[in-house]
Write an enzyme that holds these catalytic residues in place. Structure first.
Site, PDB file in Angstrom:
ATOM      1  N   SER A 223       0.822  -1.203   0.000  1.00  0.00           N
ATOM      2  CA  SER A 223       0.000   0.000   0.000  1.00  0.00           C
ATOM      3  C   SER A 223       0.863   1.262   0.000  1.00  0.00           C
ATOM      4  CB  SER A 223      -0.955  -0.065   1.177  1.00  0.00           C
ATOM      5  OG  SER A 223      -2.077   0.704   0.903  1.00  0.00           O
ATOM      6  N   LYS A 227       3.885   2.098  -2.618  1.00  0.00           N
ATOM      7  CA  LYS A 227       4.164   3.311  -3.402  1.00  0.00           C
ATOM      8  C   LYS A 227       5.653   3.631  -3.223  1.00  0.00           C
ATOM      9  CE  LYS A 227      -0.300   5.178  -1.652  1.00  0.00           C
ATOM     10  NZ  LYS A 227      -1.412   4.693  -2.399  1.00  0.00           N
ATOM     11  N   TRP A 314     -10.754   0.445  -3.886  1.00  0.00           N
ATOM     12  CA  TRP A 314     -10.118   1.748  -3.609  1.00  0.00           C
ATOM     13  C   TRP A 314      -8.772   1.852  -4.353  1.00  0.00           C
ATOM     14  CZ3 TRP A 314     -11.225   6.363  -1.842  1.00  0.00           C
ATOM     15  CH2 TRP A 314     -10.305   7.139  -1.138  1.00  0.00           C
ATOM     16  N   HIS A 365      -7.732  -5.616   1.470  1.00  0.00           N
ATOM     17  CA  HIS A 365      -6.488  -4.848   1.380  1.00  0.00           C
ATOM     18  C   HIS A 365      -5.519  -5.298   2.469  1.00  0.00           C
ATOM     19  CE1 HIS A 365      -4.187  -1.239   0.496  1.00  0.00           C
ATOM     20  NE2 HIS A 365      -4.192  -0.891   1.771  1.00  0.00           N
TER      21      HIS A 365
END
Ligand code: GCU
Length: 386
Positions: A223, A227, A314, A365
């Site tokens: 997550s 990144k 999302w 997630h």
């Protein structure tokens, strides 16, 4: 339709594929001179540096490369950790610049009883420190260290808060103390840049540890950590492979699609993650001179593994897969053939094959032992072929 409250306005998030706006992605191979790049030389000398600068200027900020002093010490070790199958090293890495020091704590387990040096997985840990417990008092699928050790890899982690606390009021209290000029610049690094910077300082350490094969480091993150793993691997070609798990917006997913999280949403909730310049693209994706397929492309020819979870809309699974597909063009310049299918694969059908690997796991997630099993398989395929 989900919505989130942004100050006083209500901004709807789109979860409907039919409502994705039509968009034109910036062409990864078309240089600013309009010349279309068709070979590795022009990619590496012209287009790649242009794209790196675009990401620095507009998204993640600068990546300072110099500092006054670098020191590390083994704070604690246990040669018989995990019932003897691993050698634990807790390393303190101290980096000083302008008389300010940042301390990064590395937890590292090295498999015992096999030939050294060994390849390693490094996790950028954005969750609780208990996930990477050196004493193994808590075990977690988020960082299944025993599973990685059993596969013959060293496994390491550091916590993001050491580099930049993950909060809008305190992110300055870490790496940014060493580079105060960054705080004033529109293209100054913030938290995600600082986490990526810290991953490179751990790479510096690996180059000094005879147990570790620093040419075989897999950088992983989930997550927001995913990144950072992409940005770190784009900046620092010493990372042999990048894993970006459920990294979503401003990770591996395409921003132009405006599906799920948007640039405005991310910059509003997390104003301390990206350079101030990135806020120019709030609700203005079509003005972006880049998109995240270009970030993945910066890592070529090194392998990238990207994932999603079926319930995590999302993070825009379709937009993530499309971004990876676009990056195939750059791997193609290196004559590396991607094994990815034409469209997003079915749930729990991993496409594990370097250079571009992908899976969408059933569930929420998260990063799990299932995900790690695929990453290990991919690393086995890649390192054993070299
Ligand atoms: C939030 C954020 C995401 C991020 C995620 C995480 O959901 O909006 O961009 O990836 O947190 O780090 O788990």
């Amino acid at each position: 339709v989900y919505s989130i409250l942004l100050s006083t306005e209500l901004i709807a998030q789109n979860y409907d594929e039919a409502k994705v706006p039509s968009y034109i992605l910036p062409d990864v191979l078309k240089a600013q001179s309009e010349k279309v790049v068709t070979n590795v030389k022009d990619w590496e000398n012209i287009r790649r540096p242009e794209i790196l600068t675009l990401f620095e200027e507009n998204v993640y900020g600068q990546m300072p490369k110099t500092f006054d002093k670098y020191e590390f010490k083994i704070k604690n070790e246990n040669k018989h950790s995990m019932n003897g199958k691993a050698h634990l090293k807790e390393v303190e890495i101290a980096v000083t610049n302008h008389n300010q020091t940042v301390m990064i704590h590395l937890v590292l387990f090295v498999p015992t009883g096999i030939k050294k040096p060994v390849p390693a997985f490094l996790l950028i840990n954005n969750r609780g420190k208990n996930n990477t417990s050196p004493t193994r008092d808590t075990l977690s699928g988020f960082w299944p260290a025993e599973q990685v050790i059993d596969a013959g890899y060293a496994v390491a982690a550091f916590h993001v808060n050491d580099a930049a606390p993950d909060h809008k009021d305190s992110y300055q209290n870490g790496v940014l103390r060493l580079y105060p000029e960054q705080l004033k610049a529109g293209n100054g690094m913030k938290a995600i840049g600082a986490w990526a910077w810290a991953a490179s300082r751990i790479m510096d350490y690996f180059e000094n540890d005879k147990d570790i094969d620093a040419s075989k480091i897999v950088l992983t993150g989930h997550s927001r950590g995913g990144k950072a793993s992409l940005w770190a691997a784009a900046q620092d070609s010493r990372f042999a492979m990048c894993v970006s798990n459920c990294s979503g917006n401003t990770g591996a997913a395409l921003s132009h699609r405006r599906f799920g999280e948007t640039i405005q949403a991310i910059n509003t909730t997390f104003p301390h993650w990206f350079a101030d310049n990135y806020k120019k693209f709030n609700d203005n994706e079509s003005a972006l001179p880049l998109d995240q397929h270009m970030l993945v492309s910066l890592i070529a020819p090194r392998p990238v593994y990207v994932t999603n979870a079926s319930e995590d809309l999302w993070a825009d699974p379709v937009g993530t897969f499309l971004s990876l597909k676009e990056a195939e063009r750059v791997y193609g310049l290196y004559k590396l053939k991607s094994a990815l299918p034409e469209s997003i694969p079915a749930i729990n059908m991993p496409f594990v094959k370097p250079p571009l690997a992908y899976h969408i796991r059933e569930g929420v997630h998260d990063m799990t032992s299932y995900d790690w099993a695929q990453f290990i398989k991919n690393a086995d395929l890649y390192f054993k072929s070299r």
